[in-house]
Write an enzyme that holds these catalytic residues in place. Structure first.
Site, mmCIF file in Angstrom:
data_model
loop_
_atom_site.group_PDB
_atom_site.id
_atom_site.type_symbol
_atom_site.label_atom_id
_atom_site.label_comp_id
_atom_site.label_asym_id
_atom_site.label_seq_id
_atom_site.Cartn_x
_atom_site.Cartn_y
_atom_site.Cartn_z
ATOM 1 N N HIS A 104 -0.758 -4.094 9.793
ATOM 2 C CA HIS A 104 -0.213 -3.146 8.828
ATOM 3 C C HIS A 104 0.944 -2.377 9.464
ATOM 4 C CE1 HIS A 104 0.062 0.348 6.169
ATOM 5 N NE2 HIS A 104 -0.525 -0.403 5.252
ATOM 6 N N GLU A 176 4.050 -6.146 2.203
ATOM 7 C CA GLU A 176 4.075 -4.717 1.971
ATOM 8 C C GLU A 176 5.381 -4.141 2.504
ATOM 9 O OE1 GLU A 176 -0.412 -3.221 1.778
ATOM 10 O OE2 GLU A 176 0.381 -3.246 3.819
#
Length: 261
Positions: A104, A176
């Protein structure tokens, strides 16, 4: 809602709680989710929840009789050892976790994760029979410079570079955009997101012989979830704060599945 819902595609729809929720809050979320028909309709959508480590086993137990996949937010590349403060994929699996979120942007930005460590963690998760959910994304600078495609290609190829594909490896990509994540983030235009997903799928198909599933994450909310999920190359949604309350999460699931029916 009665009976089964048949959809034109079966999206993955999930959320990471990040560093949020106490035991009581997690229990309440799981109770609402467990009582929902959606938690037992994996033919309509594959739901997944990624709690912090303190709640992993508790959430696994709470959702045991559902079709919801429970995962961890990170795992080390070694199975055991002198790595103070870390959690190994063996421990994730021992707690009942079936998936590991890797790479992430917050991990890359604040904890110095690199393409190399993401590759090692991806290979380790797969080696231990876990699904690796690998997050990739372009920074605002890369986006504004027109370097999104190059950034995503670099991160994708690096993440896959050490995986042993012989044993039925399970890897999912989550696109993302760094500029769209978090409070104040700007959601990516659905057409732009779909274009990036198409490139990622083409790239993984060229590398592996078949495309990997690619989810979109980045300011997903009740307003844009249906448009995003209906794009041909978007295989599901990875939701942040809009899904931290069970009713909000289930509302998005319901809207997306209904739109695909």
């Amino acid at each position: 809602m009665g009976g089964k819902t048949v959809v034109t595609k079966r999206p993955w729809i999930g959320t990471s709680w990040k560093m949020n929720k106490t035991i009581r809050e997690a229990d309440a979320f799981c109770e609402t989710l467990r009582q929902s028909d959606w938690s037992r309709q994996s033919d309509a959508a594959q739901l997944f929840v990624i709690p912090p480590f303190t709640l992993l086993n508790r959430v696994v137990i709470a959702l045991d009789e559902t079709d919801v996949i429970v995962g961890a937010q990170n795992a080390h590349w070694e199975d055991a050892g002198a790595w103070t403060g870390e959690i190994s994929p063996v421990q994730v699996k021992d707690c009942g976790g079936r998936l590991v979120e890797i790479g992430h942007s917050e991990r890359r930005t604040f904890f110095n994760e690199t393409d190399e460590t993401v590759a090692k963690k991806t290979a380790s998760a797969v080696r231990n029979g876990l699904t690796a959910l690998v997050c990739i994304g372009d920074t605002l600078e890369e986006y504004e410079a027109g370097k999104t495609a190059a950034a995503l290609k670099r991160q994708t190829l690096a993440a896959l570079s050490l995986v042993n594909w012989a044993g039925g490896a399970k890897v999912i990509i989550a696109y993302e955009p760094v500029w769209s994540i978090g409070e104040g983030g700007t959601p990516a235009d659905p057409a732009f997101a779909d274009e990036q997903h198409a490139r990622i799928k083409e790239l993984t198909a060229a590398e592996l012989g078949a495309p990997l599933a690619v989810l979109y994450g980045g300011s997903v909310n009740p307003t844009n979830c249906v448009d995003l999920a209906n794009r041909p190359n978007i295989d599901g949604l990875f939701i942040g704060r809009s899904a931290w309350k069970a009713d909000g999460y289930l509302g998005i699931v319901s809207d997306v599945v209904a739109s695909l029916a």
